[in-house]
Scaffold this active site. Structure first.
Site, PDB file in Angstrom:
ATOM      1  N   HIS A 121     -53.513 -29.758  40.133  1.00 25.14           N
ATOM      2  CA  HIS A 121     -54.024 -29.243  41.401  1.00 25.14           C
ATOM      3  C   HIS A 121     -53.495 -27.851  41.731  1.00 25.14           C
ATOM      4  O   HIS A 121     -52.334 -27.535  41.504  1.00 25.14           O
ATOM      5  CB  HIS A 121     -53.677 -30.205  42.540  1.00 25.14           C
ATOM      6  CG  HIS A 121     -52.208 -30.506  42.646  1.00 25.14           C
ATOM      7  ND1 HIS A 121     -51.335 -29.716  43.365  1.00 25.14           N
ATOM      8  CD2 HIS A 121     -51.462 -31.507  42.119  1.00 25.14           C
ATOM      9  CE1 HIS A 121     -50.119 -30.224  43.288  1.00 25.14           C
ATOM     10  NE2 HIS A 121     -50.165 -31.313  42.543  1.00 25.14           N
ATOM     11  N   ASP A 122     -54.387 -27.026  42.244  1.00 24.23           N
ATOM     12  CA  ASP A 122     -54.072 -25.691  42.747  1.00 24.23           C
ATOM     13  C   ASP A 122     -53.617 -24.719  41.672  1.00 24.23           C
ATOM     14  O   ASP A 122     -53.106 -23.640  41.983  1.00 24.23           O
ATOM     15  CB  ASP A 122     -53.015 -25.765  43.858  1.00 24.23           C
ATOM     16  CG  ASP A 122     -53.433 -26.707  44.979  1.00 24.23           C
ATOM     17  OD1 ASP A 122     -54.419 -26.405  45.658  1.00 24.23           O
ATOM     18  OD2 ASP A 122     -52.772 -27.756  45.164  1.00 24.23           O
ATOM     19  N   GLY A 139     -48.777 -28.771  39.061  1.00 24.10           N
ATOM     20  CA  GLY A 139     -49.424 -28.230  40.241  1.00 24.10           C
ATOM     21  C   GLY A 139     -48.948 -26.834  40.611  1.00 24.10           C
ATOM     22  O   GLY A 139     -47.773 -26.487  40.418  1.00 24.10           O
TER      23      GLY A 139
END
Length: 263
Positions: A121-122, A139
């Site tokens: 994520h991200d 992440g």
């Protein structure tokens, strides 16, 4: 729709250009957008709020746009955005972002992502990046343009890998990797300038010479970090200023490092 295999499931709401090809038993969710010329192999799942650009080649058995692996994730409509002309090989997992960060995982253009890679994520991946088999980005990681991440490498959350850097096989990245450097090992260490990569990208001998001087000042001179930065700043104008942009790239990266650089 003749390029969509009859066993594929395209859920209502999905937006696929007429030229998109989808293989057998692939599932594409209702919030997915796929641009012209992209091919998706069999047995893939593309879900979430995922946007994929033009002329990508996504091989079989990939999970694209799935919910991230952050325990705080509560199903918010965060996104995954993939650019153009990327190659994504088998068994990769590419997750959407989180509201705790920018809410978006991004992969730029012309990247080469080999089998079994994980993009959490991200994460922000730039352009012309290579991730070898089983490379894992936790992440919030940032990988800048033209960087290479070696096979079986793990990158800790929130780390950054600078432009034109080369991370060797089975490395453990727990600090930021400055641009232009070759690193490997556990603990991670800088070995040299990524000269082979720079030559492949048509860096002149003069530019490479200045980058070598920056490497020496940062890693071989015995300077403190602040002393090394000042000495690198003093290189401006050398070789007719041909590498002044590269000096900016390195100094801006080092100055922005929140968790320290490999040193």
């Amino acid at each position: 729709m003749s390029k969509i295999h009859p066993t594929a499931i395209i859920e209502p709401g999905a937006e696929l250009h007429d030229s998109v090809e989808v293989g057998a038993y692939t599932l594409i969710g209702p919030h997915v957008k796929i641009g012209a010329g992209t091919t998706v192999g069999p047995h893939c799942v593309i879900e979430g709020h995922t946007t994929i650009g033009r002329d990508n080649r996504i091989f079989q058995f990939n999970s694209v746009g799935a919910a991230n692996q952050d325990k705080k994730y509560a199903g918010e409509p965060t996104t995954l955005v993939i650019g153009d002309r990327n190659t994504i090989r088998e068994f990769c997992t590419l997750n959407v972002g989180t509201v705790q960060d920018r809410g978006e995982t991004t992969i730029g253009n012309d990247n080469w992502i080999m089998a079994y890679c994980h993009v959490a994520h991200d994460v922000q991946i730039g352009n012309q990046v290579v991730m070898a088999n089983n490379a894992t980005l936790a992440g919030h990681v940032v990988v800048e343009d033209w960087a290479t991440v070696g096979g079986l490498t793990g990158v800790l959350q929130r780390m950054r890998i600078g432009a034109h850097a080369m991370v060797g096989f089975q490395a453990h990245v727990a600090q930021d990797v400055p641009p232009f450097m070759t690193v490997d090992g556990n603990p991670l260490a800088v070995r040299a300038v990524n000269v082979v990569g720079l030559k492949r990208r048509d860096f002149s001998a003069e530019r490479i010479g200045v980058i070598r001087q920056m490497h020496k000042l940062l890693y071989r001179s015995g300077h403190s970090l602040d002393e090394a930065k000042a000495a690198i700043e003093a290189l401006r104008g050398s070789e007719g200023g041909v590498a002044d942009g590269d000096i900016d790239v390195l100094l801006n990266f080092v100055t922005a490092a929140k968790y320290g650089i490999v040193r």
